[in-house]
Write a protein that holds these residues in place. Structure first.
Motif, PDB file in Angstrom:
ATOM      1  N   ASP A  19       0.853  -1.180   0.000  1.00 41.56           N
ATOM      2  CA  ASP A  19       0.000   0.000   0.000  1.00 41.56           C
ATOM      3  C   ASP A  19       0.896   1.240   0.000  1.00 41.56           C
ATOM      4  O   ASP A  19       1.882   1.291   0.730  1.00 41.56           O
ATOM      5  CB  ASP A  19      -0.883  -0.027   1.257  1.00 41.56           C
ATOM      6  CG  ASP A  19      -1.942   1.047   1.237  1.00 41.56           C
ATOM      7  OD1 ASP A  19      -1.569   2.233   1.312  1.00 41.56           O
ATOM      8  OD2 ASP A  19      -3.128   0.713   1.150  1.00 41.56           O
ATOM      9  N   PRO A  20       0.597   2.226  -0.832  1.00 39.50           N
ATOM     10  CA  PRO A  20       1.475   3.402  -0.913  1.00 39.50           C
ATOM     11  C   PRO A  20       1.470   4.253   0.346  1.00 39.50           C
ATOM     12  O   PRO A  20       2.354   5.099   0.523  1.00 39.50           O
ATOM     13  CB  PRO A  20       0.906   4.181  -2.104  1.00 39.50           C
ATOM     14  CG  PRO A  20      -0.512   3.740  -2.220  1.00 39.50           C
ATOM     15  CD  PRO A  20      -0.513   2.301  -1.784  1.00 39.50           C
ATOM     16  N   ARG A  21       0.510   4.056   1.232  1.00 44.52           N
ATOM     17  CA  ARG A  21       0.472   4.845   2.459  1.00 44.52           C
ATOM     18  C   ARG A  21       1.532   4.362   3.439  1.00 44.52           C
ATOM     19  O   ARG A  21       1.706   3.168   3.643  1.00 44.52           O
ATOM     20  CB  ARG A  21      -0.919   4.751   3.099  1.00 44.52           C
ATOM     21  CG  ARG A  21      -2.003   5.433   2.275  1.00 44.52           C
ATOM     22  CD  ARG A  21      -3.380   5.097   2.814  1.00 44.52           C
ATOM     23  NE  ARG A  21      -3.693   3.684   2.592  1.00 44.52           N
ATOM     24  CZ  ARG A  21      -4.830   3.113   2.976  1.00 44.52           C
ATOM     25  NH1 ARG A  21      -5.732   3.821   3.622  1.00 44.52           N
ATOM     26  NH2 ARG A  21      -5.056   1.837   2.742  1.00 44.52           N
ATOM     27  N   ASP A  22       2.229   5.268   4.057  1.00 42.64           N
ATOM     28  CA  ASP A  22       3.295   4.909   4.982  1.00 42.64           C
ATOM     29  C   ASP A  22       2.750   4.157   6.189  1.00 42.64           C
ATOM     30  O   ASP A  22       1.676   4.452   6.707  1.00 42.64           O
ATOM     31  CB  ASP A  22       4.029   6.164   5.466  1.00 42.64           C
ATOM     32  CG  ASP A  22       4.806   6.839   4.346  1.00 42.64           C
ATOM     33  OD1 ASP A  22       5.098   8.033   4.485  1.00 42.64           O
ATOM     34  OD2 ASP A  22       5.101   6.171   3.345  1.00 42.64           O
ATOM     35  N   GLY A  23       3.508   3.166   6.622  1.00 43.14           N
ATOM     36  CA  GLY A  23       3.170   2.460   7.846  1.00 43.14           C
ATOM     37  C   GLY A  23       2.121   1.386   7.710  1.00 43.14           C
ATOM     38  O   GLY A  23       1.732   0.775   8.705  1.00 43.14           O
ATOM     39  N   VAL A  24       1.624   1.128   6.513  1.00 43.97           N
ATOM     40  CA  VAL A  24       0.605   0.096   6.305  1.00 43.97           C
ATOM     41  C   VAL A  24       1.271  -1.111   5.642  1.00 43.97           C
ATOM     42  O   VAL A  24       1.711  -1.036   4.507  1.00 43.97           O
ATOM     43  CB  VAL A  24      -0.561   0.620   5.442  1.00 43.97           C
ATOM     44  CG1 VAL A  24      -1.569  -0.493   5.194  1.00 43.97           C
ATOM     45  CG2 VAL A  24      -1.222   1.809   6.119  1.00 43.97           C
ATOM     46  N   GLU A  25       1.370  -2.207   6.392  1.00 41.89           N
ATOM     47  CA  GLU A  25       2.047  -3.392   5.876  1.00 41.89           C
ATOM     48  C   GLU A  25       1.106  -4.256   5.053  1.00 41.89           C
ATOM     49  O   GLU A  25      -0.104  -4.283   5.287  1.00 41.89           O
ATOM     50  CB  GLU A  25       2.615  -4.216   7.036  1.00 41.89           C
ATOM     51  CG  GLU A  25       3.796  -3.563   7.733  1.00 41.89           C
ATOM     52  CD  GLU A  25       5.045  -3.520   6.870  1.00 41.89           C
ATOM     53  OE1 GLU A  25       5.068  -4.184   5.818  1.00 41.89           O
ATOM     54  OE2 GLU A  25       5.992  -2.817   7.252  1.00 41.89           O
ATOM     55  N   GLY A  26       1.681  -4.984   4.109  1.00 40.37           N
ATOM     56  CA  GLY A  26       0.913  -5.898   3.265  1.00 40.37           C
ATOM     57  C   GLY A  26       0.979  -5.492   1.808  1.00 40.37           C
ATOM     58  O   GLY A  26       1.165  -4.329   1.469  1.00 40.37           O
ATOM     59  N   SER A  27       0.812  -6.479   0.930  1.00 31.94           N
ATOM     60  CA  SER A  27       0.808  -6.235  -0.510  1.00 31.94           C
ATOM     61  C   SER A  27      -0.591  -5.824  -0.941  1.00 31.94           C
ATOM     62  O   SER A  27      -1.262  -6.503  -1.726  1.00 31.94           O
ATOM     63  CB  SER A  27       1.272  -7.491  -1.252  1.00 31.94           C
ATOM     64  OG  SER A  27       2.579  -7.849  -0.878  1.00 31.94           O
ATOM     65  N   LEU A  28      -1.040  -4.679  -0.430  1.00 33.26           N
ATOM     66  CA  LEU A  28      -2.430  -4.283  -0.615  1.00 33.26           C
ATOM     67  C   LEU A  28      -2.703  -3.728  -2.001  1.00 33.26           C
ATOM     68  O   LEU A  28      -3.821  -3.840  -2.512  1.00 33.26           O
ATOM     69  CB  LEU A  28      -2.839  -3.283   0.463  1.00 33.26           C
ATOM     70  CG  LEU A  28      -2.666  -3.808   1.900  1.00 33.26           C
ATOM     71  CD1 LEU A  28      -3.171  -2.788   2.907  1.00 33.26           C
ATOM     72  CD2 LEU A  28      -3.381  -5.137   2.093  1.00 33.26           C
ATOM     73  N   GLU A  29      -1.711  -3.116  -2.621  1.00 36.19           N
ATOM     74  CA  GLU A  29      -1.874  -2.713  -4.020  1.00 36.19           C
ATOM     75  C   GLU A  29      -1.992  -3.951  -4.904  1.00 36.19           C
ATOM     76  O   GLU A  29      -2.796  -3.994  -5.829  1.00 36.19           O
ATOM     77  CB  GLU A  29      -0.700  -1.840  -4.467  1.00 36.19           C
ATOM     78  CG  GLU A  29      -0.841  -0.376  -4.117  1.00 36.19           C
ATOM     79  CD  GLU A  29      -2.053   0.248  -4.799  1.00 36.19           C
ATOM     80  OE1 GLU A  29      -2.045   0.403  -6.029  1.00 36.19           O
ATOM     81  OE2 GLU A  29      -3.021   0.568  -4.083  1.00 36.19           O
ATOM     82  N   LEU A  30      -1.181  -4.963  -4.608  1.00 33.43           N
ATOM     83  CA  LEU A  30      -1.269  -6.211  -5.368  1.00 33.43           C
ATOM     84  C   LEU A  30      -2.632  -6.851  -5.174  1.00 33.43           C
ATOM     85  O   LEU A  30      -3.222  -7.362  -6.131  1.00 33.43           O
ATOM     86  CB  LEU A  30      -0.160  -7.169  -4.938  1.00 33.43           C
ATOM     87  CG  LEU A  30      -0.203  -8.567  -5.567  1.00 33.43           C
ATOM     88  CD1 LEU A  30      -0.188  -8.498  -7.084  1.00 33.43           C
ATOM     89  CD2 LEU A  30       0.945  -9.416  -5.048  1.00 33.43           C
ATOM     90  N   ARG A  31      -3.155  -6.822  -3.965  1.00 39.11           N
ATOM     91  CA  ARG A  31      -4.476  -7.401  -3.737  1.00 39.11           C
ATOM     92  C   ARG A  31      -5.535  -6.696  -4.581  1.00 39.11           C
ATOM     93  O   ARG A  31      -6.423  -7.346  -5.153  1.00 39.11           O
ATOM     94  CB  ARG A  31      -4.862  -7.345  -2.259  1.00 39.11           C
ATOM     95  CG  ARG A  31      -6.211  -8.027  -2.067  1.00 39.11           C
ATOM     96  CD  ARG A  31      -6.797  -7.937  -0.703  1.00 39.11           C
ATOM     97  NE  ARG A  31      -8.144  -8.489  -0.788  1.00 39.11           N
ATOM     98  CZ  ARG A  31      -8.462  -9.763  -0.645  1.00 39.11           C
ATOM     99  NH1 ARG A  31      -7.526 -10.661  -0.390  1.00 39.11           N
ATOM    100  NH2 ARG A  31      -9.717 -10.170  -0.769  1.00 39.11           N
ATOM    101  N   ARG A  32      -5.449  -5.368  -4.667  1.00 38.63           N
ATOM    102  CA  ARG A  32      -6.417  -4.624  -5.476  1.00 38.63           C
ATOM    103  C   ARG A  32      -6.342  -5.068  -6.936  1.00 38.63           C
ATOM    104  O   ARG A  32      -7.373  -5.292  -7.580  1.00 38.63           O
ATOM    105  CB  ARG A  32      -6.130  -3.121  -5.359  1.00 38.63           C
ATOM    106  CG  ARG A  32      -7.087  -2.231  -6.137  1.00 38.63           C
ATOM    107  CD  ARG A  32      -6.687  -0.776  -6.019  1.00 38.63           C
ATOM    108  NE  ARG A  32      -5.358  -0.529  -6.556  1.00 38.63           N
ATOM    109  CZ  ARG A  32      -5.091  -0.401  -7.857  1.00 38.63           C
ATOM    110  NH1 ARG A  32      -6.066  -0.523  -8.758  1.00 38.63           N
ATOM    111  NH2 ARG A  32      -3.862  -0.154  -8.272  1.00 38.63           N
ATOM    112  N   LYS A  33      -5.119  -5.225  -7.453  1.00 32.51           N
ATOM    113  CA  LYS A  33      -4.941  -5.676  -8.830  1.00 32.51           C
ATOM    114  C   LYS A  33      -5.435  -7.118  -9.010  1.00 32.51           C
ATOM    115  O   LYS A  33      -6.019  -7.472 -10.034  1.00 32.51           O
ATOM    116  CB  LYS A  33      -3.471  -5.582  -9.222  1.00 32.51           C
ATOM    117  CG  LYS A  33      -2.911  -4.166  -9.181  1.00 32.51           C
ATOM    118  CD  LYS A  33      -1.403  -4.179  -9.334  1.00 32.51           C
ATOM    119  CE  LYS A  33      -0.801  -2.785  -9.167  1.00 32.51           C
ATOM    120  NZ  LYS A  33       0.675  -2.819  -9.205  1.00 32.51           N
ATOM    121  N   MET A  34      -5.179  -7.946  -7.989  1.00 27.95           N
ATOM    122  CA  MET A  34      -5.596  -9.344  -8.042  1.00 27.95           C
ATOM    123  C   MET A  34      -7.118  -9.465  -8.107  1.00 27.95           C
ATOM    124  O   MET A  34      -7.661 -10.239  -8.894  1.00 27.95           O
ATOM    125  CB  MET A  34      -5.072 -10.047  -6.793  1.00 27.95           C
ATOM    126  CG  MET A  34      -4.479 -11.411  -7.009  1.00 27.95           C
ATOM    127  SD  MET A  34      -3.797 -12.014  -5.453  1.00 27.95           S
ATOM    128  CE  MET A  34      -2.068 -12.010  -5.896  1.00 27.95           C
TER     129      MET A  34
END
Length: 345
Positions: free
Chosen positions: A137-152
């Motif tokens: 996720d592009p937001r600082d301090g947020v862990e996880g492949s959240l941008e990838l999840r959105r694309k997935m």
């Protein structure tokens, strides 16, 4: 048709017998991912292994007598310990980087409580202290492949899915094509259909030694094993593995069903050339030397190419403790993972 023989079977002690979690329950190892980097087997359980010096990811050497669990080492880097529900590993095609994926099968839209189930990690082989999160996720301090999840989610097309396969294969674009295998897909965790579907995207390894996607996730492959006469049970994708020695792709499928009131678990192995994979042709069901289908007696969840002649299969039997032909004992201990080493006939 690819034929194999069973070279060795056994158990790996993954933590001390009798280990309990914070609630007093016995910990059960459920190995769902395996890779081999030329020196060590890397394995992961899709359930946590508690303890300050432990994690769900661990490695051990492999020698002529098999895996040596007396020299097992846990990977305890913070990012590796944080990720939950590991499902598969992959090596980049040059063998320099290890990639690990979790299941991506749950998320909380209103908090970050379930972010740990949505991780794609990468680190240089032998240097897990350099682990990085892919496509965070592009937001600082947020862990996880959240941008990838959105694309997935956009590529899959349904709100619920479970990733259980991962492989990097050669490509004329970037540093390769990263494949994600989908085992389940549907509206929710209790409303889905089993899948044998593969999506993927091309990638590069950037100057920061992280993986960067260079195009959109898209459909790559799917097949229907139920159409094969040698398949007795409905099965779904549980691992993908690239074989650089033979230019092949292996697809591992597993099943867990109720038959006359009893649980039946197992799996099948499939092989195909890269060319056939790209052309969408059906894979070949791997058989034993006598031509009968190789039907695993345990729930095959992890697959690794050891060398030109051998494959390593790891099993995730969940709470099923049967040993079958692996050992003369009646049941495995909760700390034991089952494995099979196959040789090409």
């Amino acid at each position: 048709m690819t034929k194999v023989r069973i070279l060795q079977q056994g158990t790996i002690h993954c933590f001390p017998a009798g280990l309990k979690d914070s609630e007093g329950n016995y910990v059960n190892v459920e190995v769902s991912a395996v890779a081999y980097d030329g020196k060590s087997l890397m394995l992961a359980s899709d359930k946590p292994i508690p303890g300050e010096g432990r994690s769900a990811v661990f490695k051990l050497p492999l020698d002529s007598s098999g895996p040596d669990d007396s020299r097992l080492e846990y990977l305890t880097q913070a990012k590796i310990k944080q990720a939950e529900k590991y499902e598969d590993f992959a090596l980049t095609t040059n063998g320099r980087y290890m990639i690990a994926t979790t299941g991506f099968d749950r998320i909380d839209d209103h908090s970050h409580d379930l972010n740990d189930y949505n991780h794609l990690l990468i680190w240089p082989v032998g240097e897990p202290e350099k682990v990085q999160v892919v496509d965070p996720d592009p937001r600082d301090g947020v862990e996880g492949s959240l941008e990838l999840r959105r694309k997935m989610t956009g590529a899959v097309g349904d709100p619920y899915y479970k990733i259980e396969g991962l492989a990097a294969i050669p490509s004329d674009k970037g540093d390769g094509l990263l494949l994600f295998g989908i085992r389940e897909q549907g509206n929710a965790h209790d409303d889905f259909a089993y899948q044998r579907r593969v999506i993927g995207a091309h990638f590069i390894i950037n100057d920061d030694h992280n993986l960067e996607f260079i195009d959109a996730l898209h459909d790559v492959y799917s097949f229907d094993p139920d159409e094969h006469a040698g398949v007795r049970y409905e099965c779904a994708l549980s691992s993908i593995e690239y074989d650089p020695y033979h230019g092949r792709i292996y697809l591992l499928t597993s099943f867990e069903i109720e038959n006359d009131g009893e649980e039946v678990i197992g799996g099948y192995l499939w092989a195909m050339s890269l060319e056939d994979f790209h052309e969408g042709k059906d894979p070949t069901l791997v058989t034993l030397e006598d031509g009968t289908p190789l039907e695993f007696e345990h729930k095959a969840e992890g697959l690794a190419v050891l060398d030109r002649e051998r494959l390593f299969v790891a099993y995730d039997n969940d709470r099923n403790h049967q040993l079958g032909s692996v050992d003369e004992r009646d049941e495995r201990h909760s700390c034991e993972a089952l494995y099979t080493i196959l040789g090409f006939a």
